[in-house]
Enzyme design. Structure first.
Site, PDB file in Angstrom:
ATOM      1  N   GLY A  91       5.872  16.563   4.472  1.00 50.08           N
ATOM      2  CA  GLY A  91       4.379  16.183   4.827  1.00 50.08           C
ATOM      3  C   GLY A  91       4.055  15.052   5.318  1.00 50.08           C
ATOM      4  O   GLY A  91       4.789  13.739   5.317  1.00 50.08           O
ATOM      5  N   GLY A  93       2.823  12.211   5.128  1.00 47.30           N
ATOM      6  CA  GLY A  93       3.032  10.669   4.108  1.00 47.30           C
ATOM      7  C   GLY A  93       2.564  10.170   4.730  1.00 47.30           C
ATOM      8  O   GLY A  93       1.387   9.460   3.467  1.00 47.30           O
ATOM      9  N   LYS A 115      -1.324   6.885  12.329  1.00 47.81           N
ATOM     10  CA  LYS A 115      -0.357   6.573  11.401  1.00 47.81           C
ATOM     11  C   LYS A 115      -0.421   5.790  10.857  1.00 47.81           C
ATOM     12  O   LYS A 115      -0.791   4.292  11.128  1.00 47.81           O
ATOM     13  CB  LYS A 115       0.621   6.986  12.370  1.00 47.81           C
ATOM     14  CG  LYS A 115       1.955   6.562  11.103  1.00 47.81           C
ATOM     15  CD  LYS A 115       3.501   6.401  12.016  1.00 47.81           C
ATOM     16  CE  LYS A 115       4.623   6.255  11.659  1.00 47.81           C
ATOM     17  NZ  LYS A 115       5.948   6.579  12.167  1.00 47.81           N
ATOM     18  N   ASP A 127       1.808   4.279  -0.152  1.00 46.66           N
ATOM     19  CA  ASP A 127       1.575   3.740   0.063  1.00 46.66           C
ATOM     20  C   ASP A 127       0.539   4.596   1.283  1.00 46.66           C
ATOM     21  O   ASP A 127      -0.987   3.533   1.745  1.00 46.66           O
ATOM     22  CB  ASP A 127       1.047   2.639  -0.335  1.00 46.66           C
ATOM     23  CG  ASP A 127       1.684   1.587   0.994  1.00 46.66           C
ATOM     24  OD1 ASP A 127       1.618   2.554   2.472  1.00 46.66           O
ATOM     25  OD2 ASP A 127       2.333   0.832   0.528  1.00 46.66           O
ATOM     26  N   GLY A 128       1.209   5.417   1.732  1.00 45.72           N
ATOM     27  CA  GLY A 128       0.407   6.219   2.783  1.00 45.72           C
ATOM     28  C   GLY A 128       0.211   4.614   4.403  1.00 45.72           C
ATOM     29  O   GLY A 128      -0.829   5.033   5.053  1.00 45.72           O
ATOM     30  N   ASP A 254      12.129  16.474  10.056  1.00 44.35           N
ATOM     31  CA  ASP A 254      11.123  17.688  10.209  1.00 44.35           C
ATOM     32  C   ASP A 254      10.745  15.727  10.990  1.00 44.35           C
ATOM     33  O   ASP A 254       9.650  15.202  11.198  1.00 44.35           O
ATOM     34  CB  ASP A 254      10.682  16.402   8.217  1.00 44.35           C
ATOM     35  CG  ASP A 254      11.070  15.498   7.781  1.00 44.35           C
ATOM     36  OD1 ASP A 254      12.797  15.087   7.967  1.00 44.35           O
ATOM     37  OD2 ASP A 254      10.952  14.290   8.067  1.00 44.35           O
ATOM     38  N   ASP A 264       8.265  10.782  16.504  1.00 44.23           N
ATOM     39  CA  ASP A 264       8.673   9.793  15.237  1.00 44.23           C
ATOM     40  C   ASP A 264       9.345   8.357  15.571  1.00 44.23           C
ATOM     41  O   ASP A 264      10.824   8.052  15.020  1.00 44.23           O
ATOM     42  CB  ASP A 264       9.126  10.086  13.311  1.00 44.23           C
ATOM     43  CG  ASP A 264       8.031  11.378  12.749  1.00 44.23           C
ATOM     44  OD1 ASP A 264       7.107  11.218  13.326  1.00 44.23           O
ATOM     45  OD2 ASP A 264       8.133  11.993  12.171  1.00 44.23           O
TER      46      ASP A 264
END
Length: 491
Positions: A91, A93, A115, A127-128, A254, A264
């Protein structure tokens, strides 16, 4: 009072899916944000204006500190195979989709996604946050790929902060705003398949068909047609990557776009000293995602998507039929791109041997990929004096001279014109690519709050095929220290 940055109202098509597909949440504010980079080209695709460098409203919106009108922030759930192993639920993140805006050309809508905007339910132990280093690399490379004509997500802006985050060493945080018609992945389909939730799988497929492939709805089996078209786009994309020497580094399912976009940007790289076995991601100890493996992994990922879509398509035979064209499509596209790179306008029986011998020389001599093809365009059929800049790249001069004689004979066989061929070759063989050391120099300066090199690289990469006087040093062989640079999944 400063006027707020002008944005049309957001919508969020993804939010129309059932709640199981995502989590609504607010971005985590980024303290004291500042502008690192902005792409006018990307902004133009949704009709946005260039902000002032200290436009507080713009900074707050794209740092995640302020919610724009109509925005319904969310993070999507998906799963995937990572390095060939089923990883289960993944997902977004550290990605939060703000919503979508109408494309300026009237063709659909474009999602804008932050992002690095903080933790989500899919962050696992992370920690995102994204770091300045990786954010600059994604910003520059996605825009560079667009200028090369390769399907890709885009990057609107990078917003930095002095907030510290810990990776392999302490770094500063940043948020990159990336853009695409959709960020739906192969792993989005795998998620519902492996959880045996076929109703959601159908909802997802129907949504993709209706929004992005409406012409396929008239097919006898739209789901089979969808898999066939995604397979085709993926095969074409792999050929385009190979033709410019681009290496993705993390081709997990993914990280594969259902629209056939380059998605990505992590430990990517552009081939320098040619080695078909080169691994651009030092995390990839087995070489699964090496340069030579990319076409096969693209096919493997399509088969993984086919497995996930099997309940919709109806039979193994129909699924296999949809996947069957991959290899032929890749080979045809790659062959066409190689002909263009060598300035060949016809196809002849011995061309495959000519290409094989050429790559043998590149491999044996570690020839710089980008410089070789660019300088090859300056070769003259009846004047070897122009060969010297090209021969200087190659240690085994006799081997090159023998190959060049074959190449000249091949050009004569189709009555090639030197000047016309040079123009055509320079239009497909870039002079400038985002070499890792160039990005590293820009990153190190940016870490000292000097963003001029980011802007300079961005300007150069907008016109990769042009001569660009004043930028020549960016097209030179990389310095010795560049060979020691390593990139990994850490960002």
């Amino acid at each position: 009072m400063t006027q707020a940055y002008s944005l049309p109202p957001f919508e969020n098509r993804f939010a129309a899916l059932p709640p199981a597909f995502y989590t609504r949440l607010q971005p985590t504010p980024l303290p004291a944000p500042y502008l690192v980079g902005f792409s006018e080209d990307a902004a133009a695709t949704v009709g946005l204006s260039t902000p002032a460098i200290d436009d507080r409203s713009f900074l707050d919106i794209f740092a995640g500190n302020q919610i724009a009108p109509g925005s319904a922030p969310l993070s999507a759930v998906y799963s995937g195979h990572q390095f060939g192993v089923w990883a289960g639920q993944l997902g977004d993140g550290r990605a939060i989709t703000l919503g979508d805006l109408p494309a300026a050309d009237g063709q659909g809508r474009i999602e804008l996604q932050l992002k690095g905007a903080g933790q989500t339910p899919y962050s696992r132990m992370g920690d995102g946050r994204a770091v300045l280093r990786s954010s600059i690399r994604e910003f520059l490379c996605s825009e560079a790929m667009a200028a090369l004509g390769i399907p890709t997500t885009r990057a609107l802006t990078v917003i930095g902060s002095d907030q510290r985050v810990l990776r392999e060493a302490p770094e500063t945080a940043a948020v990159v705003t990336r853009m695409a018609p959709s960020f739906i992945r192969f792993g989005s389909f795998e998620h519902w398949y492996y959880n045996q939730r076929f109703d959601e799988l159908k909802i997802l497929a129907d949504t993709v068909l209706e929004q992005f492939y409406p012409e396929l709805l008239a097919e006898e089996n739209p789901y089979q047609a969808l898999l066939r078209e995604v397979t085709r786009r993926t095969a074409v994309l792999m050929a385009q990557w190979q033709a410019v020497g681009f290496m993705h580094g993390v081709m997990n399912t993914d990280n594969m776009s259902i629209l056939g976009l380059t998605l990505d940007y992590g430990p990517f790289g552009f081939m320098e000293a040619f080695d078909a076995r080169h691994i651009c991601n030092h995390t990839d100890s087995q070489g699964r995602y090496s340069y030579q493996m990319q076409p096969r992994i693209g096919q493997w990922n399509c088969f993984a998507l086919g497995q996930a879509m099997l309940p919709l398509i109806g039979s193994v035979e129909q699924t296999e039929a949809a996947l069957a064209g991959y290899e032929a499509i890749f080979q045809a596209q790659h062959d066409a791109l190689l002909h263009a790179k060598l300035g060949l306008t016809t196809q002849q029986a011995e061309d495959a041997r000519l290409f094989e011998a050429m790559f043998g020389i590149l491999q044996a001599n570690g020839v710089d990929f980008t410089l070789f093809f660019r300088r090859l365009g300056d070769l003259r059929i009846d004047n070897t004096a122009h060969d010297e800049p090209l021969r200087d790249l190659i240690l085994d001069r006799p081997a090159f001279d023998a190959w060049a004689a074959q190449y000249r004979a091949r050009l004569r066989a189709e009555d090639s014109d030197d000047d016309a061929r040079r123009l055509a070759m320079h239009a497909v063989n870039p002079k400038y690519v985002l070499r890792n050391y160039l990005a590293q120099v820009a990153i190190e300066q940016a870490q000292q709050k000097d963003f001029s090199e980011v802007a300079r690289l961005q300007q150069m990469l907008r016109h990769p095929f042009d001569e660009q006087p004043g930028f020549e040093r960016y097209a030179a062989l990389p310095p010795d220290w560049a060979s020691h640079l390593e990139v990994s999944c850490s960002s």
